[in-house]
Scaffold this motif. Structure first.
Motif, PDB file in Angstrom:
ATOM      1  N   PHE A  72       0.834  -1.193   0.000  1.00 32.14           N
ATOM      2  CA  PHE A  72       0.000   0.000   0.000  1.00 32.14           C
ATOM      3  C   PHE A  72       0.874   1.251   0.000  1.00 32.14           C
ATOM      4  CE2 PHE A  72      -2.515  -3.201   2.388  1.00 32.14           C
ATOM      5  CZ  PHE A  72      -3.568  -3.326   1.500  1.00 32.14           C
ATOM      6  N   ASP A  73       0.313   2.357  -0.464  1.00 32.21           N
ATOM      7  CA  ASP A  73       1.011   3.634  -0.349  1.00 32.21           C
ATOM      8  C   ASP A  73       1.112   4.012   1.133  1.00 32.21           C
ATOM      9  OD1 ASP A  73       1.170   3.858  -3.138  1.00 32.21           O
ATOM     10  OD2 ASP A  73      -0.753   4.888  -3.239  1.00 32.21           O
ATOM     11  N   THR A  74      -0.015   3.847   1.850  1.00 32.41           N
ATOM     12  CA  THR A  74      -0.074   4.154   3.275  1.00 32.41           C
ATOM     13  C   THR A  74      -0.861   3.070   3.988  1.00 32.41           C
ATOM     14  OG1 THR A  74      -0.089   6.521   2.791  1.00 32.41           O
ATOM     15  CG2 THR A  74      -0.808   5.876   4.994  1.00 32.41           C
ATOM     16  N   THR A  75      -0.397   2.663   5.151  1.00 35.58           N
ATOM     17  CA  THR A  75      -1.152   1.761   6.010  1.00 35.58           C
ATOM     18  C   THR A  75      -1.354   2.469   7.341  1.00 35.58           C
ATOM     19  OG1 THR A  75      -0.191  -0.197   4.964  1.00 35.58           O
ATOM     20  CG2 THR A  75      -1.247  -0.515   7.089  1.00 35.58           C
ATOM     21  N   ILE A  76      -2.620   2.618   7.717  1.00 36.38           N
ATOM     22  CA  ILE A  76      -2.976   3.205   9.004  1.00 36.38           C
ATOM     23  C   ILE A  76      -3.209   2.041   9.951  1.00 36.38           C
ATOM     24  CG2 ILE A  76      -4.603   4.674  10.244  1.00 36.38           C
ATOM     25  CD1 ILE A  76      -5.224   5.996   7.503  1.00 36.38           C
ATOM     26  N   SER A  92      -4.205   2.948  -1.341  1.00 34.85           N
ATOM     27  CA  SER A  92      -3.414   2.905  -2.575  1.00 34.85           C
ATOM     28  C   SER A  92      -4.030   3.857  -3.588  1.00 34.85           C
ATOM     29  CB  SER A  92      -3.404   1.489  -3.167  1.00 34.85           C
ATOM     30  OG  SER A  92      -2.690   0.612  -2.350  1.00 34.85           O
ATOM     31  N   GLY A  93      -3.211   4.670  -4.211  1.00 35.66           N
ATOM     32  CA  GLY A  93      -3.708   5.596  -5.222  1.00 35.66           C
ATOM     33  C   GLY A  93      -4.746   6.566  -4.701  1.00 35.66           C
ATOM     34  N   ALA A 143      -8.171  -1.536   1.422  1.00 34.59           N
ATOM     35  CA  ALA A 143      -8.463  -2.657   2.315  1.00 34.59           C
ATOM     36  C   ALA A 143      -8.688  -2.152   3.732  1.00 34.59           C
ATOM     37  CB  ALA A 143      -7.318  -3.659   2.306  1.00 34.59           C
ATOM     38  N   VAL A 144      -9.588  -2.825   4.436  1.00 34.63           N
ATOM     39  CA  VAL A 144      -9.811  -2.577   5.861  1.00 34.63           C
ATOM     40  C   VAL A 144      -9.842  -3.947   6.509  1.00 34.63           C
ATOM     41  CG1 VAL A 144     -11.394  -1.676   7.609  1.00 34.63           C
ATOM     42  CG2 VAL A 144     -11.186  -0.506   5.418  1.00 34.63           C
ATOM     43  N   PRO A 169       2.682  -4.019   5.317  1.00 26.52           N
ATOM     44  CA  PRO A 169       3.195  -2.658   5.478  1.00 26.52           C
ATOM     45  C   PRO A 169       2.966  -1.820   4.230  1.00 26.52           C
ATOM     46  CG  PRO A 169       4.996  -4.216   5.247  1.00 26.52           C
ATOM     47  CD  PRO A 169       3.742  -5.020   5.317  1.00 26.52           C
ATOM     48  N   GLY A 170       2.928  -0.515   4.437  1.00 27.39           N
ATOM     49  CA  GLY A 170       2.835   0.409   3.324  1.00 27.39           C
ATOM     50  C   GLY A 170       4.154   1.133   3.143  1.00 27.39           C
TER      51      GLY A 170
END
Length: 64
Positions: free
Chosen positions: A2-6, A27-28, A33-34, A40-41
């Motif tokens: 992913f670009d970012t994972t929270i 992503s983008g 996804a949840v 990891p992102g």
């Protein structure tokens, strides 16, 4: 990836379902996804102890 994972935030999705703890993958510029433990992102954000409200738009204004 992913670009970012929270990670580990308390998710309130606005559907009326009870809140739950989860990771959110982005992503983008879109939620991809949840779920439980996501991969990891490129950037990981620790949201432990914070509310995460994916897709919720607050239309409240003070234009009047």
């Amino acid at each position: 990836m992913f670009d970012t994972t929270i990670r580990g935030g308390t998710v309130v999705d606005g559907s009326g379902k009870p809140r739950f703890t989860a990771d959110i993958g982005i992503s983008g510029g879109r939620i991809a996804a949840v779920g439980g433990k996501l991969p990891p992102g490129k950037q990981d954000i620790d949201a432990s102890g914070a509310l995460v409200t994916p897709g919720w738009v607050d239309v409240h204004t003070h234009y009047d």
